[in-house]
Design a protein around this motif. Sequence first.
Motif, PDB file in Angstrom:
ATOM      1  N   THR A 223       0.810  -1.216   0.000  1.00  0.00           N
ATOM      2  CA  THR A 223       0.000   0.000   0.000  1.00  0.00           C
ATOM      3  C   THR A 223       0.846   1.270   0.000  1.00  0.00           C
ATOM      4  N   ARG A 224       2.132   1.153   0.282  1.00  0.00           N
ATOM      5  CA  ARG A 224       2.967   2.351   0.193  1.00  0.00           C
ATOM      6  C   ARG A 224       4.367   1.982  -0.256  1.00  0.00           C
ATOM      7  N   SER A 225       5.013   2.958  -0.865  1.00  0.00           N
ATOM      8  CA  SER A 225       6.346   2.720  -1.394  1.00  0.00           C
ATOM      9  C   SER A 225       7.358   2.653  -0.261  1.00  0.00           C
ATOM     10  N   ARG A 226       8.433   1.921  -0.522  1.00  0.00           N
ATOM     11  CA  ARG A 226       9.469   1.785   0.496  1.00  0.00           C
ATOM     12  C   ARG A 226      10.820   1.592  -0.193  1.00  0.00           C
ATOM     13  N   GLY A 233      25.347  -2.787  -3.253  1.00  0.00           N
ATOM     14  CA  GLY A 233      25.367  -1.420  -3.763  1.00  0.00           C
ATOM     15  C   GLY A 233      24.065  -1.087  -4.455  1.00  0.00           C
ATOM     16  N   GLY A 234      23.730   0.204  -4.467  1.00  0.00           N
ATOM     17  CA  GLY A 234      22.501   0.642  -5.097  1.00  0.00           C
ATOM     18  C   GLY A 234      21.295   0.508  -4.165  1.00  0.00           C
ATOM     19  N   ALA A 235      20.143   0.878  -4.669  1.00  0.00           N
ATOM     20  CA  ALA A 235      18.917   0.845  -3.867  1.00  0.00           C
ATOM     21  C   ALA A 235      17.714   0.683  -4.772  1.00  0.00           C
ATOM     22  N   ILE A 236      16.657   0.034  -4.242  1.00  0.00           N
ATOM     23  CA  ILE A 236      15.429  -0.132  -5.012  1.00  0.00           C
ATOM     24  C   ILE A 236      14.232   0.332  -4.190  1.00  0.00           C
ATOM     25  N   VAL A 237      13.179   0.706  -4.902  1.00  0.00           N
ATOM     26  CA  VAL A 237      11.946   1.144  -4.254  1.00  0.00           C
ATOM     27  C   VAL A 237      10.839   0.174  -4.651  1.00  0.00           C
ATOM     28  N   ASP A 238      10.184  -0.421  -3.653  1.00  0.00           N
ATOM     29  CA  ASP A 238       8.993  -1.237  -3.920  1.00  0.00           C
ATOM     30  C   ASP A 238       7.801  -0.287  -3.929  1.00  0.00           C
ATOM     31  N   SER A 239       6.887  -0.487  -4.857  1.00  0.00           N
ATOM     32  CA  SER A 239       5.751   0.438  -4.941  1.00  0.00           C
ATOM     33  C   SER A 239       4.449  -0.346  -5.055  1.00  0.00           C
ATOM     34  N   PRO A 240       3.328   0.291  -4.696  1.00  0.00           N
ATOM     35  CA  PRO A 240       2.043  -0.395  -4.800  1.00  0.00           C
ATOM     36  C   PRO A 240       1.676  -0.636  -6.250  1.00  0.00           C
TER      37      PRO A 240
END
Length: 311
Positions: A223-226, A233-240
């Motif tokens: 229900t919300r991005s994180r 290294g690096g980063a990812i965003v999980d999204s609804p």
Amino acid sequence: MRGGGKRPSRGRRARQADERAGEVVEIRGRRVVVRDPEGERVCFLSGERAVVGDRVRWVEARGTGGKLVGVEPRRTALERVDAIGRVQVLAANLGGLIVVTAPVSPPFRAGLLDRYIVTARSAGLDVVIVVNKLDEGVPAEVEEALALRDEVEQLRVSAATGEGLQDLRHALAEWSSDAPWALVGHSGVGKTSLVAALLPERDDIGEIGALSSHWGTGQHTTTRSRLFELPGGGAIVDSPGIRTFAPGRLSSIEVRRFFPGFGTVRCKYRDCRHREGEEGCVADELVPAQLLTSYRRMHDELVAIEERQRP
Ligand SMILES: Nc1nc2c(ncn2[C@@H]2O[C@H](COP(=O)(O)OP(=O)(O)OP(=O)(O)O)[C@@H](O)[C@H]2O)c(=O)[nH]1
Ligand SMILES: [Mg+2]
Ligand SMILES: [Zn+2]
């Protein structure tokens, strides 16, 4: 939809001596989770508007954790238009989009893929396609749709069996070394499952949907991005997940610039919109029918929105 140059906060105030810098990793109603080298901190928004990926300044606030005092100008903004025409910023300062699809369930939707490709490109973001659930097999018509869009880099994986995950891990570390990349796509394609598979040591990834509770019902498990940092290294965003996607601030005339398959199209008139039957239009000869149909649908939809908004 534009990259950079936007200032979401109401003017920059003089810097306070005790201000600290951080990055927003999650929004929780009126609070945000801010990460800095010392760890994570829950901060009150106090009038500022922030989204995941925002670079922010915050101060200690007695008893409440922290208080946000400023949001830095965004280098990029992922935006969409909601059901009533308002532009929503979904995430800030991303480097790219990972459009996650499933070949069988939920049903593969090439049109949504195209929307994400156009949105990413128009926002100045890179874009790749990740086909998840490879264990379910890839039907011929999905193979065909993917081949038509092969100007976009594609990876095939299965969060369930682990196939392809090592390649994805390496690619992600490289892609997102400068800025986080967001996993986007229809609800149920396995975005959160991929995050969980990439970060097996973390126990706070969030819920993964039950197979039956997904597509069709309008239910989204996330229900919300994180934002998650990757160990390599690096980063990812999980999204609804979403059902439909209208890019924010993109005009109908711009769609042709960013749509896959139109790179070599030069029509008689430079401002040709490639509509059916337009004089001197060569799109019918040069663009595969499936892409042209998808393009026209998106173009016409944006025209309709523009007509509604006209005073
Ligand atoms: N067969 C198979 N199922 C998978 C795979 N990856 C995920 N699933 C299943 O697909 C369903 C949806 O997974 P989620 O990770 O919750 O999907 P999501 O994209 O995060 O969905 P939203 O949060 O609603 O946007 C779950 O039942 C998963 O177990 C895979 O590689 N193969
Ligand atoms: Mg999810
Ligand atoms: Zn044309």
